[in-house]
Design an enzyme around this catalytic site. Structure first.
Site, PDB file in Angstrom:
ATOM      1  N   ASP A  16       3.533  42.524  41.605  1.00 45.81           N
ATOM      2  CA  ASP A  16       4.676  43.076  40.883  1.00 45.81           C
ATOM      3  C   ASP A  16       5.326  42.006  40.015  1.00 45.81           C
ATOM      4  O   ASP A  16       5.974  41.098  40.528  1.00 45.81           O
ATOM      5  CB  ASP A  16       5.712  43.596  41.900  1.00 45.81           C
ATOM      6  CG  ASP A  16       6.911  44.213  41.206  1.00 45.81           C
ATOM      7  OD1 ASP A  16       6.825  45.381  40.806  1.00 45.81           O
ATOM      8  OD2 ASP A  16       7.935  43.506  41.042  1.00 45.81           O
ATOM      9  N   TYR A  32      10.611  38.319  34.215  1.00 46.69           N
ATOM     10  CA  TYR A  32      10.324  37.212  35.140  1.00 46.69           C
ATOM     11  C   TYR A  32       9.724  35.998  34.419  1.00 46.69           C
ATOM     12  O   TYR A  32       9.614  34.925  34.994  1.00 46.69           O
ATOM     13  CB  TYR A  32       9.361  37.653  36.258  1.00 46.69           C
ATOM     14  CG  TYR A  32       9.854  38.808  37.098  1.00 46.69           C
ATOM     15  CD1 TYR A  32      11.157  39.276  36.996  1.00 46.69           C
ATOM     16  CD2 TYR A  32       9.015  39.437  38.010  1.00 46.69           C
ATOM     17  CE1 TYR A  32      11.606  40.348  37.767  1.00 46.69           C
ATOM     18  CE2 TYR A  32       9.456  40.503  38.777  1.00 46.69           C
ATOM     19  CZ  TYR A  32      10.748  40.957  38.640  1.00 46.69           C
ATOM     20  OH  TYR A  32      11.178  42.013  39.393  1.00 46.69           O
ATOM     21  N   LYS A  70       7.185  45.547  33.877  1.00 46.86           N
ATOM     22  CA  LYS A  70       8.381  46.361  33.580  1.00 46.86           C
ATOM     23  C   LYS A  70       8.968  45.966  32.239  1.00 46.86           C
ATOM     24  O   LYS A  70       8.867  44.805  31.832  1.00 46.86           O
ATOM     25  CB  LYS A  70       9.460  46.116  34.654  1.00 46.86           C
ATOM     26  CG  LYS A  70       8.957  46.091  36.085  1.00 46.86           C
ATOM     27  CD  LYS A  70      10.071  45.896  37.083  1.00 46.86           C
ATOM     28  CE  LYS A  70       9.531  45.626  38.482  1.00 46.86           C
ATOM     29  NZ  LYS A  70       9.218  44.217  38.769  1.00 46.86           N
ATOM     30  N   HIS A  97      12.799  49.010  33.739  1.00 47.68           N
ATOM     31  CA  HIS A  97      13.351  48.106  34.759  1.00 47.68           C
ATOM     32  C   HIS A  97      14.725  48.554  35.283  1.00 47.68           C
ATOM     33  O   HIS A  97      15.048  48.373  36.446  1.00 47.68           O
ATOM     34  CB  HIS A  97      13.445  46.688  34.166  1.00 47.68           C
ATOM     35  CG  HIS A  97      13.359  45.585  35.172  1.00 47.68           C
ATOM     36  ND1 HIS A  97      12.663  44.424  34.939  1.00 47.68           N
ATOM     37  CD2 HIS A  97      13.879  45.459  36.413  1.00 47.68           C
ATOM     38  CE1 HIS A  97      12.766  43.628  35.995  1.00 47.68           C
ATOM     39  NE2 HIS A  97      13.509  44.237  36.907  1.00 47.68           N
TER      40      HIS A  97
HETATM   41  P1  NAD Z   1      12.570  39.550  49.283  1.00 50.63           P
HETATM   42  O1  NAD Z   1      13.358  40.473  50.126  1.00 50.63           O
HETATM   43  O2  NAD Z   1      11.117  39.777  49.118  1.00 50.63           O
HETATM   44  O3  NAD Z   1      12.865  38.118  49.860  1.00 50.63           O
HETATM   45  C1  NAD Z   1      12.200  36.996  49.371  1.00 50.63           C
HETATM   46  C2  NAD Z   1      12.675  35.766  50.119  1.00 50.63           C
HETATM   47  O4  NAD Z   1      12.564  35.989  51.530  1.00 50.63           O
HETATM   48  C3  NAD Z   1      11.766  34.591  49.791  1.00 50.63           C
HETATM   49  O5  NAD Z   1      12.263  33.851  48.718  1.00 50.63           O
HETATM   50  C4  NAD Z   1      11.756  33.807  51.072  1.00 50.63           C
HETATM   51  O6  NAD Z   1      12.824  32.893  51.020  1.00 50.63           O
HETATM   52  C5  NAD Z   1      12.052  34.816  52.143  1.00 50.63           C
HETATM   53  N1  NAD Z   1      10.851  35.184  52.927  1.00 50.63           N
HETATM   54  C6  NAD Z   1       9.734  35.830  52.501  1.00 50.63           C
HETATM   55  N2  NAD Z   1       8.885  36.012  53.517  1.00 50.63           N
HETATM   56  C7  NAD Z   1       9.467  35.473  54.614  1.00 50.63           C
HETATM   57  C8  NAD Z   1       9.087  35.345  55.970  1.00 50.63           C
HETATM   58  N3  NAD Z   1       7.925  35.829  56.413  1.00 50.63           N
HETATM   59  N4  NAD Z   1       9.933  34.729  56.820  1.00 50.63           N
HETATM   60  C9  NAD Z   1      11.120  34.246  56.390  1.00 50.63           C
HETATM   61  N5  NAD Z   1      11.559  34.347  55.113  1.00 50.63           N
HETATM   62  C10 NAD Z   1      10.733  34.952  54.235  1.00 50.63           C
HETATM   63  O7  NAD Z   1      13.318  39.473  47.841  1.00 50.63           O
HETATM   64  P2  NAD Z   1      12.893  39.492  46.308  1.00 50.63           P
HETATM   65  O8  NAD Z   1      11.939  38.410  45.951  1.00 50.63           O
HETATM   66  O9  NAD Z   1      14.140  39.566  45.538  1.00 50.63           O
HETATM   67  O10 NAD Z   1      12.164  40.895  46.136  1.00 50.63           O
HETATM   68  C11 NAD Z   1      10.766  41.050  46.171  1.00 50.63           C
HETATM   69  C12 NAD Z   1      10.224  41.386  44.802  1.00 50.63           C
HETATM   70  O11 NAD Z   1      10.850  42.561  44.282  1.00 50.63           O
HETATM   71  C13 NAD Z   1      10.510  40.351  43.718  1.00 50.63           C
HETATM   72  O12 NAD Z   1       9.731  39.195  43.843  1.00 50.63           O
HETATM   73  C14 NAD Z   1      10.237  41.165  42.483  1.00 50.63           C
HETATM   74  O13 NAD Z   1       8.834  41.291  42.262  1.00 50.63           O
HETATM   75  C15 NAD Z   1      10.846  42.514  42.868  1.00 50.63           C
HETATM   76  N6  NAD Z   1      12.252  42.678  42.380  1.00 50.63           N
HETATM   77  C16 NAD Z   1      12.530  43.734  41.559  1.00 50.63           C
HETATM   78  C17 NAD Z   1      13.822  43.933  41.099  1.00 50.63           C
HETATM   79  C18 NAD Z   1      14.120  45.104  40.213  1.00 50.63           C
HETATM   80  O14 NAD Z   1      15.225  45.168  39.643  1.00 50.63           O
HETATM   81  N7  NAD Z   1      13.202  46.026  40.048  1.00 50.63           N
HETATM   82  C19 NAD Z   1      14.858  43.055  41.450  1.00 50.63           C
HETATM   83  C20 NAD Z   1      14.547  41.980  42.284  1.00 50.63           C
HETATM   84  C21 NAD Z   1      13.252  41.819  42.761  1.00 50.63           C
END
Ligand code: NAD
Length: 283
Positions: A43, A48, A73, A106
């Site tokens: 994704d 990004y 997106k 988005h």
């Molecule tokens: P997430 O909930 O996936 O959390 C990511 C964070 O959690 C990491 O940086 C890491 O610090 C921690 N983490 C990951 N695996 C772990 C584990 N096993 N144990 C402990 N900590 C752990 O948050 P995110 O990155 O914001 O969301 C995931 C994805 O969603 C993004 O990378 C992006 O691709 C997408 N996204 C989309 C939007 C949107 O507006 N559509 C907004 C934000 C993110």
């Protein structure tokens, strides 16, 4: 891996890799490690600013393109007359691919109806296998459906146990729109919750595995992000156990309802940056 069938018959992995905030080599390495660990859904987004690195990793990874599922997106500053198509072309060009599996609006901001018509055109031309939306609340879905000819295949919304957004998720699903959770781990913050920790002990799993399994069992696709191989591996290992109904309910009970997230209705360049090198200024 488990798969979901989208409303147009396309099959999509229920678990993928989020790459927000990974740049340069970090993004490249995340995707290479992720694919190594078994991830096939990736994704990204124009916003990004890592599509070039993601695309290079996709091309280098050795897995045939047809086995991968790539999402990008269009950003609100580009959901303007004539720019949505240019944004798609730019994403495809940066990724170095000739089609996308999924392309999303988005945010429900900008010329949503017109941008959606552009996505419908791309879908009809076969340049994207499916089209969808992100951050659409029920009112946004209603508004879009007034003019849409293609029902979105998917709505990507923020969702984690403490901010599950069951309203938006349920509304989407009742309209045949699959739900994908961004921030599925609450950006890591959901993992310290004592209820989650208790269940991790009970099932001999990690807190992240409990949360991701909960999403899977509620039929929500997830795209957790990590740039660390051990976490990528941990997050992928959620298919060999099942949470009981009462434990699913215990996690659902953590929902605090409406979060503090800002859901704007208009493009505000101070809150929503423009994509710096796109050459496309905000209105
Ligand atoms: P997430 O909930 O996936 O959390 C990511 C964070 O959690 C990491 O940086 C890491 O610090 C921690 N983490 C990951 N695996 C772990 C584990 N096993 N144990 C402990 N900590 C752990 O948050 P995110 O990155 O914001 O969301 C995931 C994805 O969603 C993004 O990378 C992006 O691709 C997408 N996204 C989309 C939007 C949107 O507006 N559509 C907004 C934000 C993110």
């Amino acid at each position: 891996m488990e798969y979901i069938t989208l409303n147009n018959g396309i099959s999509m992995p229920m678990l993928g890799l989020g790459v927000w905030n990974a740049h340069g080599d970090e993004a490249y390495n995340e995707v290479r490690m992720g694919v190594d660990e078994g991830y096939r859904l990736i994704d990204t987004a124009a916003y990004y600013e890592n599509e070039a690195e993601v695309g290079r990793a996709v091309r280098d990874c050795g897995v045939p393109r047809g086995e991968l599922f790539i999402t990008s997106k269009v950003w609100p500053s580009e959901m303007v007359h004539g720019r949505t198509l240019a944004s798609f072309e730019r994403s495809l060009d940066l990724l170095g691919l000739d089609y996308l599996d999924l392309f999303l609006l988005h945010w429900p901001i900008g010329d949503v109806a017109e941008s959606w018509r552009t996505l419908e055109g791309l879908y009809r031309e076969g340049r994207v296998c499916a089209v969808g939306v992100s951050n659409f609340m029920p009112a946004h879905i209603d508004e879009l459906l007034k003019t849409a000819e293609v029902v979105p295949a998917l709505n990507q919304i923020e969702s984690y146990p403490h901010h599950a957004q069951e309203g938006a998720a349920g509304y989407s699903q009742r309209h045949g729109i699959a739900v994908e959770a961004w921030g599925p781990l609450g950006k890591g913050k959901a993992l310290g919750d004592p209820v989650i920790a208790g269940l991790a002990g009970k099932y001999e799993k990690t807190p992240a595995q409990i949360v991701l399994r909960w999403h899977l069992q509620r039929n929500v696709i997830t795209i957790p992000k990590s740039v660390r191989r051990e976490r990528l591996r941990e997050n992928f290992d959620i298919f060999g156990f099942e949470l009981s109904e009462s434990d699913m309910a215990a996690i659902a009970a953590l929902d605090r309802g409406a979060g503090e997230r800002y859901y704007p209705t208009e493009f505000d360049p101070d809150r929503f940056g423009v994509i710096p090198d796109s050459g496309m200024a905000a209105r």
